[in-house]
Design a protein around this motif. Structure first.
Motif, PDB file in Angstrom:
ATOM      1  N   GLY A   1      -0.168  -6.759  17.761  1.00 53.58           N
ATOM      2  CA  GLY A   1      -1.436  -6.590  18.460  1.00 53.58           C
ATOM      3  C   GLY A   1      -1.408  -7.179  19.861  1.00 53.58           C
ATOM      4  O   GLY A   1      -2.446  -7.600  20.390  1.00 53.58           O
ATOM      5  N   ASP A   2      -0.222  -7.155  20.493  1.00 52.73           N
ATOM      6  CA  ASP A   2      -0.038  -7.778  21.800  1.00 52.73           C
ATOM      7  C   ASP A   2      -0.469  -6.820  22.907  1.00 52.73           C
ATOM      8  O   ASP A   2       0.332  -6.051  23.444  1.00 52.73           O
ATOM      9  CB  ASP A   2       1.426  -8.180  21.977  1.00 52.73           C
ATOM     10  N   HIS A   3      -1.746  -6.862  23.246  1.00 50.53           N
ATOM     11  CA  HIS A   3      -2.353  -5.951  24.213  1.00 50.53           C
ATOM     12  C   HIS A   3      -1.636  -6.000  25.562  1.00 50.53           C
ATOM     13  O   HIS A   3      -1.269  -4.972  26.142  1.00 50.53           O
ATOM     14  CB  HIS A   3      -3.837  -6.288  24.375  1.00 50.53           C
TER      15      HIS A   3
ATOM     16  N   GLU B   1      -8.376 -11.307  12.675  1.00 52.72           N
ATOM     17  CA  GLU B   1      -8.016 -11.472  14.085  1.00 52.72           C
ATOM     18  C   GLU B   1      -7.046 -10.389  14.537  1.00 52.72           C
ATOM     19  O   GLU B   1      -7.222  -9.784  15.608  1.00 52.72           O
ATOM     20  CB  GLU B   1      -7.394 -12.853  14.304  1.00 52.72           C
TER      21      GLU B   1
ATOM     22  N   LYS C   1      -7.424  -7.125  17.270  1.00 56.81           N
ATOM     23  CA  LYS C   1      -6.504  -6.816  18.358  1.00 56.81           C
ATOM     24  C   LYS C   1      -6.012  -5.365  18.271  1.00 56.81           C
ATOM     25  O   LYS C   1      -5.885  -4.668  19.280  1.00 56.81           O
ATOM     26  CB  LYS C   1      -5.308  -7.772  18.317  1.00 56.81           C
TER      27      LYS C   1
ATOM     28  N   LYS D   1      -8.580  -2.947  19.403  1.00 61.88           N
ATOM     29  CA  LYS D   1      -8.631  -2.934  20.861  1.00 61.88           C
ATOM     30  C   LYS D   1      -7.548  -2.038  21.437  1.00 61.88           C
ATOM     31  O   LYS D   1      -7.799  -1.220  22.347  1.00 61.88           O
ATOM     32  CB  LYS D   1      -8.479  -4.358  21.404  1.00 61.88           C
TER      33      LYS D   1
END
Length: 291
Positions: A235-237, A277, A281, A284
């Motif tokens: 989930g590393d945007h 959490e 992410k 998003k």
């Protein structure tokens, strides 16, 4: 005495299967039909069936116990037209299409032939390699019971693992295409991105080999969703958007592919048992790629 087998359209698939059966003396390879005599002679040389007739005129074809129609799918109707004058009640006719059913041979079934379709999940791009790699291939089958009774043992004899296909063959074949045919352009895209980073194809292949084999093993053991690793799985945007932007700056088509794959990968990641959490992410990220 083995049954006679003739091949209408002795291309890569037909040659490979015929040679495997010929090596074990399972069938008597009787006739090979190709559009040109030179192609037919090359096919016979590869198979090693010196007594097989090489024909490029369909009017010269004679009867055979079993016919393999291994033309392109679009030519099945022409093949049936060519064979209709020699098919006898009880003859077996089959094709190896992944998308089309045995009903493509209904015209010959109406003349008393038993029909079937057996599709090996195997790439016949290089017949010489297929000779050693075919064993273990899974083969989807459907058709007349009488045809299958003769054909399934033949495929099993050369290492095929046969399973019945009862659903939509177009969807079955699409699944195969996505996994097999679409992998090649994905690797080509990876090569392009490596090249843009200053890494040549030889080194790129060296880098990719353990990644690909490890990923396939992880998928086998854990399933696709749980096998996911990398920035989307985390989930590393910021990381994902930076990669996307770097591709956009260097190769817009690769950036488009990255976006499409990221969209599907994010959906897959959301199928896992994630923390609230991480799911936030991922949602998003999904919003960015699906906007």
């Amino acid at each position: 005495m083995p049954a006679s087998l003739s091949i209408y359209g002795a291309g890569r698939l037909g040659q490979t299967l015929a040679k495997l059966w010929h090596q074990q003396a399972y069938f008597d390879i009787q006739q090979l039909y190709c559009r040109t005599q030179s192609t037919c002679l090359d096919a016979r040389d590869f198979i090693g069936a010196e007594s097989a007739q090489c024909l490029s005129n369909s009017d010269a074809l004679s009867s055979s116990d079993i016919w393999l129609v291994s033309t392109p799918d679009s030519a099945f109707a022409n093949a049936c037209e060519s064979l209709k004058h020699i098919i006898r009640p009880g003859d077996i006719v089959f094709h190896c299409s992944g998308a089309l059913s045995s009903s493509e041979l209904n015209r010959l079934q109406a003349q008393g032939a038993f029909i079937a379709s057996i599709h090996p999940l195997h790439s016949f791009a290089q017949p010489a390699q297929s000779l050693t790699q075919f064993a273990g291939s899974h083969c989807a089958y459907e058709g007349d019971a009488e045809a299958l009774a003769a054909l399934l043992p033949a495929f099993e004899q050369i290492g095929g693992h046969c399973f019945a296909i009862e659903g939509n063959k177009w969807l079955y074949h699409a699944a195969s295409v996505i996994a097999c045919n679409y992998l090649a352009p994905l690797i080509a895209a990876s090569h392009q991105a490596f090249a843009a980073a200053g890494i040549d194809q030889q080194l790129a292949d060296t880098l990719l080999q353990p990644l690909l084999s490890g990923t396939l093993e992880n998928i086998r053991q854990q399933g696709p969703a749980n096998a996911l690793t990398g920035p989307i799985a985390r989930g590393d945007h910021d990381f994902v958007t930076a990669q996307w932007q770097a591709l956009e700056n260097n190769h817009s088509q690769l950036a488009e592919l990255y976006r499409d794959m990221a969209k599907h990968t994010t959906r897959l990641a959301l199928q896992r048992d994630n923390s609230e959490e991480l799911n936030a992410k991922l949602q998003k990220l999904r919003g960015i790629f699906e906007e």
